[in-house]
Write an enzyme that holds these catalytic residues in place. Structure first.
Site, PDB file in Angstrom:
ATOM      1  N   GLU A   1       0.823  -1.226   0.000  1.00 49.33           N
ATOM      2  CA  GLU A   1       0.000   0.000   0.000  1.00 49.33           C
ATOM      3  C   GLU A   1       0.847   1.261   0.000  1.00 49.33           C
ATOM      4  OE1 GLU A   1      -3.462   2.159   2.698  1.00 49.33           O
ATOM      5  OE2 GLU A   1      -2.294   0.504   3.507  1.00 49.33           O
ATOM      6  N   ASP A   2       1.938   1.276   0.754  1.00 46.77           N
ATOM      7  CA  ASP A   2       2.649   2.536   1.008  1.00 46.77           C
ATOM      8  C   ASP A   2       4.026   2.642   0.368  1.00 46.77           C
ATOM      9  OD1 ASP A   2       0.533   3.377   2.545  1.00 46.77           O
ATOM     10  OD2 ASP A   2       1.379   2.674   4.427  1.00 46.77           O
TER      11      ASP A   2
END
Length: 723
Positions: free
Chosen positions: A88-89
């Site tokens: 996600e990051d």
């Protein structure tokens, strides 16, 4: 966690081996290389990131992994915790995670990522939809929820570093969703801590008040926990019962909730039994009941405060005896009595299914099936068509404690606290609930709104032809019962509306010498864009959402003379008679540059259509009403309305980029709506003011060129008459 050097690359190096060693301490078959490899990979992926506190971001996944190690979980869950934010990051991909760590871990990471992206604090409809997705994701592998709950707990522990408005959103989401889920999954310690962190954010003054009053009480009475613990130890020892006795102070939110349950937030602390909790852990079930006898002989039992969750466990596997007694100075205290095996399940909940004891996977005979509740929930709420209704019922199923009642044949029925005989009837079968006319509790006739208590025997009295009343929804507390009652009410209301609508249609059509055939009503549905066909038109008519004149005019405008008022005169149209008024048809919204034709209405002017408008087919047998028109010179200097449907990625900044692009082409946006939001893509409808067809075409081309846009098309209401 050891202190590190200033180098980001070596800051956590000592902890990698520590984490692997801790996992190996309870699971000798643990793959240290896998854990250390995931550690190094996540550390490198998050190397340039910082948390709002200023700490390196990697402190977060490491803290989550450490929580799961403390629960003695398997390697896959620990590695997932380390990697849960990488996809996600960071620049990591699921394909890369699969290649390096295997398919099982990649699927777990993907599941946690999907849960993280769900907007559970969004407006109610979206929240309900996303909560349903959460339950479905968790049902595939419960370890996803274990990682997500640990992730949320660490975020709540460090929530003070967030912006105040973000703190409130996350705290409310925790109180509404994650804390109840943790409790429902048997992880009571986690539920209590999540609730207390959220309580600190949502009601700081109330929490401070509880703490101040608690400190005052301790100053007045001293620390009572060691004294009561010693009393219990001595009494059990004298009776020859081997047991471990512990005591603790309840968390502020737990105390606050108990006071509010008694409708007395300013209530008497001295008489509140749940300020202090004591636990007796024995070696056998027999010793649990012997210990109960010792406690009740030594102290006075408080009537109505005894619960035997050993003989009737909660659905999440929780087993324990609860009793409240009057101890020193008439002080009330709650005592829980359980075996060591029960205690382990009560503390770890669903985590017990993936935990290790003495080097092997833990098999506890008291552990409940973690998927059973999700299955029951989805089946019980399958009829909740309204997302908000589903969310309401799901929360009811999560929040409430249970009572255990019996059928006349002795079958146990588990119900939430506060349940009524109607809940009991619907828990057995929907048809029994729908046909219920009365109930007997312990062989005595009682009202249907009676609140059931543990151990009662319930007999449902039913009658053929009986149907549920809408008011019943206010008497029941289970989602299953509420869903069934509301579904029946909706169906009954719809049937009544269809019957009434059919009569309205008969009268309206009779005015113009026509009959409301199924084909005619289906055509109305098609032209008005009503989903559901003829029956839905009749329902809308019966519910006064449509009028009889409206549907007749849709089919026979020339018979009613009720042609809508003109909107948006297309000045500069050539071919009109002197003084003849013209209006743009809303069905096709013609633009300069398109071939156009007019349809005349007696005394009402001319409606201008594009030559390819499907609506013109209704006038093929009336050639006398057709007027040949064309756009005049200079018409393109004005502005005209057009609608575009744009499918775009649900990414930050895409919508703003689209609006800027339209402005750069000297077009004004007059309206914008989101039609079909999805987690990854959504469709918007944007109405813009353009000069002509060429101007619109340039804008469409520019929008289509954006990398985040997958489709753009002009939208028209081809079957709708102008209004």
């Amino acid at each position: 966690m050891p202190d590190g050097s200033s180098s980001a690359g070596t800051l956590f190096a000592p902890a990698a081996a520590e984490l692997a060693a801790l996992a190996r301490s309870y699971n000798p078959n643990s793959n240290a290389a896998l854990i250390e490899g995931a550690y190094a990979y996540a550390q490198a992926a998050h190397a340039d990131q910082r948390r709002r506190s200023g700490e390196p971001y990697f402190t977060h996944p490491l803290a989550v992994a450490e929580m799961l190690v403390e629960q003695r979980l398997d390697d896959a869950t620990i590695v997932t915790a380390l990697l849960h934010d990488t996809v996600e990051d960071t620049g990591s991909t699921l394909m890369e995670v699969t290649r390096l760590f295997g398919k099982e871990i990649a699927e777990l990471v993907n599941g946690v990522t999907k849960l993280t992206n769900l907007e559970l604090s969004s407006k109610e409809t979206k929240q309900a939809e996303n909560f349903h997705k959460l339950l479905m994701a968790v049902a595939k592998d419960m370890r996803v929820l274990l990682v997500k709950l640990a992730d949320r707990l660490h975020n709540m522990r460090t929530i003070r570093h967030m912006r105040p408005e973000k703190q409130i959103v996350k705290a409310q989401e925790t109180m509404d969703i994650y804390a109840p889920l943790a409790g429902r999954m048997g992880m009571q310690w986690m539920r209590e801590e999540l609730e207390d962190h959220a309580f600190r954010v949502l009601q700081p003054e109330a929490r401070s008040s509880i703490i101040r009053r608690f400190i005052t009480l301790k100053n007045e009475t001293g620390d009572v926990i060691p004294r009561i613990t010693d009393d219990l130890d001595r009494a059990l020892f004298d009776a020859g019962i081997a047991a471990e006795v512990t005591g603790r102070e309840k968390r502020p939110y737990s105390i606050w909730r108990k006071l509010n349950d008694k409708n007395d937030p300013e209530g008497d602390f001295h008489r509140l039994s749940d300020i202090f909790g004591f636990r007796i852990v024995t070696t056998s079930v027999e010793d649990c009941y012997r210990a109960l006898g010792v406690v009740h002989r030594r102290w006075n039992a408080v009537p109505g405060r005894f619960k035997d969750y050993i003989s009737q466990p909660k659905s999440n596997g929780y087993r324990s005896i609860h009793t409240t007694v009057s101890g020193r100075s008439a002080r009330r205290v709650e005592i829980q009595i359980r075996t060591q095996q029960m205690h382990e399940v009560n503390e770890t909940g669903i985590a017990a299914h993936w935990s290790y004891r003495d080097g092997v996977r833990f098999e506890n005979p008291f552990a409940a099936d973690p998927l059973a509740w999700l299955k029951d929930l989805s089946e019980g709420l399958s009829g909740a068509v309204d997302p908000a209704e589903f969310l309401e019922h799901a929360k009811l199923e999560m929040f409430q404690d249970q009572v255990f009642c019996f059928t006349p044949k002795g079958k146990v029925v588990k119900l939430p606290r506060g349940a009524t005989p109607l809940d009991f009837a619907y828990a057995i079968h929907t048809n029994l609930g729908n046909s219920c006319v009365g109930a007997k509790v312990d062989n005595r006739r009682v009202p249907l709104f009676t609140r059931l208590r543990n151990g009662q025997s319930v007999t449902i009295i039913s009658a053929p032809g009986q149907t549920p009343q809408a008011s019943w929804a206010e008497l029941v507390v289970t989602g299953r019962a509420k869903t069934a009652i509301r579904r029946h009410a909706r169906e009954a209301e719809r049937e009544a509306q269809v019957r009434l609508g059919r009569e309205f249609a008969r009268v309206a059509f009779a005015k113009v010498g026509k009959k409301p055939t199924d084909k005619a009503l289906a055509t109305v549905a098609e032209r008005l864009g009503v989903e559901g066909g003829a029956d839905e038109v009749l329902r809308a008519l019966g519910a006064t959402e449509l009028s009889g004149d409206q549907i007749v005019t849709t089919l026979y405008p020339e018979l009613t003379g009720d042609v809508p008022e003109p909107q948006g005169r297309p000045d500069g149209v050539i071919g009109l008679d002197p003084g003849q008024a013209a209006r743009a048809a809303l069905c096709c919204e013609p633009l300069p540059g398109e071939r156009i034709v007019g349809i005349s209405y007696r005394g009402r002017g001319v409606e201008v259509h594009s030559i390819d408008c499907p609506r013109l087919g209704a006038f093929e047998d009336q050639p006398e009403r057709w007027i040949d028109l064309k756009w005049g010179i200079g018409e393109s200097l004005g502005t005209h309305s057009a609608r575009l449907a744009v499918t775009m990625a649900n990414d930050a900044g895409v919508l703003g980029r689209l609006c800027s692009l339209i402005g750069e082409h000297n077009a004004n946006i007059s309206d914008i709506r989101i039609l079909d939001p999805k987690p990854d893509f959504y469709v918007i409808e944007v109405r813009i003011e353009v000069r002509d067809l060429q101007h619109l075409s340039r804008i469409e081309t520019a929008i289509q060129a954006d990398s985040a846009v997958t489709d753009v098309m002009r939208k028209r209401n081809s079957e709708t008459a102008a209004a």
